[in-house]
Design an enzyme around this catalytic site. Sequence first.
Site, short mmCIF file in Angstrom:
data_model
loop_
_atom_site.label_atom_id
_atom_site.label_comp_id
_atom_site.label_asym_id
_atom_site.label_seq_id
_atom_site.Cartn_x
_atom_site.Cartn_y
_atom_site.Cartn_z
N HIS A 78 0.87 -1.18 0.00
CA HIS A 78 0.00 0.00 0.00
C HIS A 78 0.90 1.23 0.00
O HIS A 78 1.17 1.82 1.05
CB HIS A 78 -0.90 -0.01 1.23
CG HIS A 78 -1.95 1.06 1.24
ND1 HIS A 78 -3.19 0.88 1.79
CD2 HIS A 78 -1.94 2.34 0.78
CE1 HIS A 78 -3.91 1.99 1.67
NE2 HIS A 78 -3.15 2.90 1.06
N ARG A 86 2.04 5.04 -0.24
CA ARG A 86 1.42 6.33 0.01
C ARG A 86 2.32 7.44 -0.53
O ARG A 86 3.52 7.23 -0.72
CB ARG A 86 1.15 6.50 1.51
CG ARG A 86 -0.01 5.62 1.99
CD ARG A 86 -0.34 5.89 3.45
NE ARG A 86 -1.65 5.37 3.81
CZ ARG A 86 -1.89 4.14 4.25
NH1 ARG A 86 -0.89 3.29 4.39
NH2 ARG A 86 -3.12 3.74 4.55
N HIS A 140 6.58 4.14 3.95
CA HIS A 140 6.89 2.70 4.06
C HIS A 140 7.22 2.17 2.66
O HIS A 140 8.37 2.15 2.27
CB HIS A 140 5.78 1.92 4.77
CG HIS A 140 4.39 2.40 4.52
ND1 HIS A 140 3.81 2.38 3.28
CD2 HIS A 140 3.47 2.91 5.38
CE1 HIS A 140 2.57 2.84 3.36
NE2 HIS A 140 2.33 3.18 4.61
N GLU A 145 -2.64 -1.80 -3.26
CA GLU A 145 -3.78 -1.05 -2.77
C GLU A 145 -3.38 0.39 -2.49
O GLU A 145 -2.21 0.70 -2.23
CB GLU A 145 -4.37 -1.70 -1.51
CG GLU A 145 -3.44 -1.79 -0.33
CD GLU A 145 -4.09 -2.45 0.88
OE1 GLU A 145 -4.93 -3.35 0.67
OE2 GLU A 145 -3.76 -2.07 2.00
N HIS A 156 -7.94 -5.65 7.72
CA HIS A 156 -7.71 -4.61 8.71
C HIS A 156 -7.98 -5.18 10.11
O HIS A 156 -9.10 -5.46 10.47
CB HIS A 156 -8.55 -3.36 8.50
CG HIS A 156 -7.89 -2.13 9.07
ND1 HIS A 156 -7.06 -1.30 8.33
CD2 HIS A 156 -7.88 -1.63 10.32
CE1 HIS A 156 -6.60 -0.33 9.07
NE2 HIS A 156 -7.09 -0.51 10.31
N GLY A 170 -1.26 -7.52 7.49
CA GLY A 170 0.10 -7.00 7.58
C GLY A 170 0.55 -6.75 9.00
O GLY A 170 1.39 -7.47 9.54
N HIS A 171 0.00 -5.74 9.65
CA HIS A 171 0.50 -5.30 10.95
C HIS A 171 0.52 -6.42 11.97
O HIS A 171 1.55 -6.65 12.63
CB HIS A 171 -0.36 -4.13 11.46
CG HIS A 171 0.11 -3.57 12.77
ND1 HIS A 171 1.12 -2.64 12.85
CD2 HIS A 171 -0.28 -3.84 14.03
CE1 HIS A 171 1.33 -2.34 14.13
NE2 HIS A 171 0.50 -3.05 14.85
#
Length: 240
Positions: free
Chosen positions: A45, A47, A52, A72, A193, A216-217
Amino acid sequence: MSKAKLSVNINKIATLRNSRGGNNPDLVKVALDCERFGAQGITVHPRPDERHIRYQDVYDLKEKIKTEFNIEGNCQEHKFVKLVLDNLPAQVTLVPDALGQITSNHGWDTIKNQNYLQDIISKFKEANIRVSIFIDPNVEMVEAAKTTGTDRIELYTEAYAKQFENNIEKAILPYIAAAHKANELGIGINAGHDLDLHNLKYFAEHVPGLLEVSIGHALISDALYLGLENTIQRYLYQLK
């Protein structure tokens, strides 16, 4: 075999790398290791501030990974659209992020943004990219998603994760309803999420037609204690 595929979001690996400069950990190597350990997809993802995932990472990953590549991000950013069309991933997931947003925190209003979504989705589909749009578990949003032309929806699961410990049945109900409507309309279902080793199994067992989860996290955090290979295997086990 898992009912739903596991796509590992490697943003946090890029965060760690960027904190010291250089290329440790090596993002591409980690992605290849995730595949080797059983992940069926890799998610990034990017940004605009590249805090990141860097845009160059996407080009580097596209050359190497063999499983499903999912990019994404905010499709209202011209640079993101170009990045996706340059790399032609298996899937693009459209997220309505605001500029500078720390993490995604809501889905598309598919009614208000109907015309815009139709236009941008058609652009990606013309390039033979499967499109998924990030939405809240709301039946009306699912119904309106159908007429955008999207192939899939990604159900935003933060609300489920927050309610999971207190009222598991209440937490899952909106997702079951949204999934039934998506199945009725012929829309594929992804989710992501705050899904983790505690709440993933129940979600996967109760949401009909779930095709893919992007995690992910939580997964990277678990890997600090359990190791990356062991962690991926544990997540895959929750999806069986």
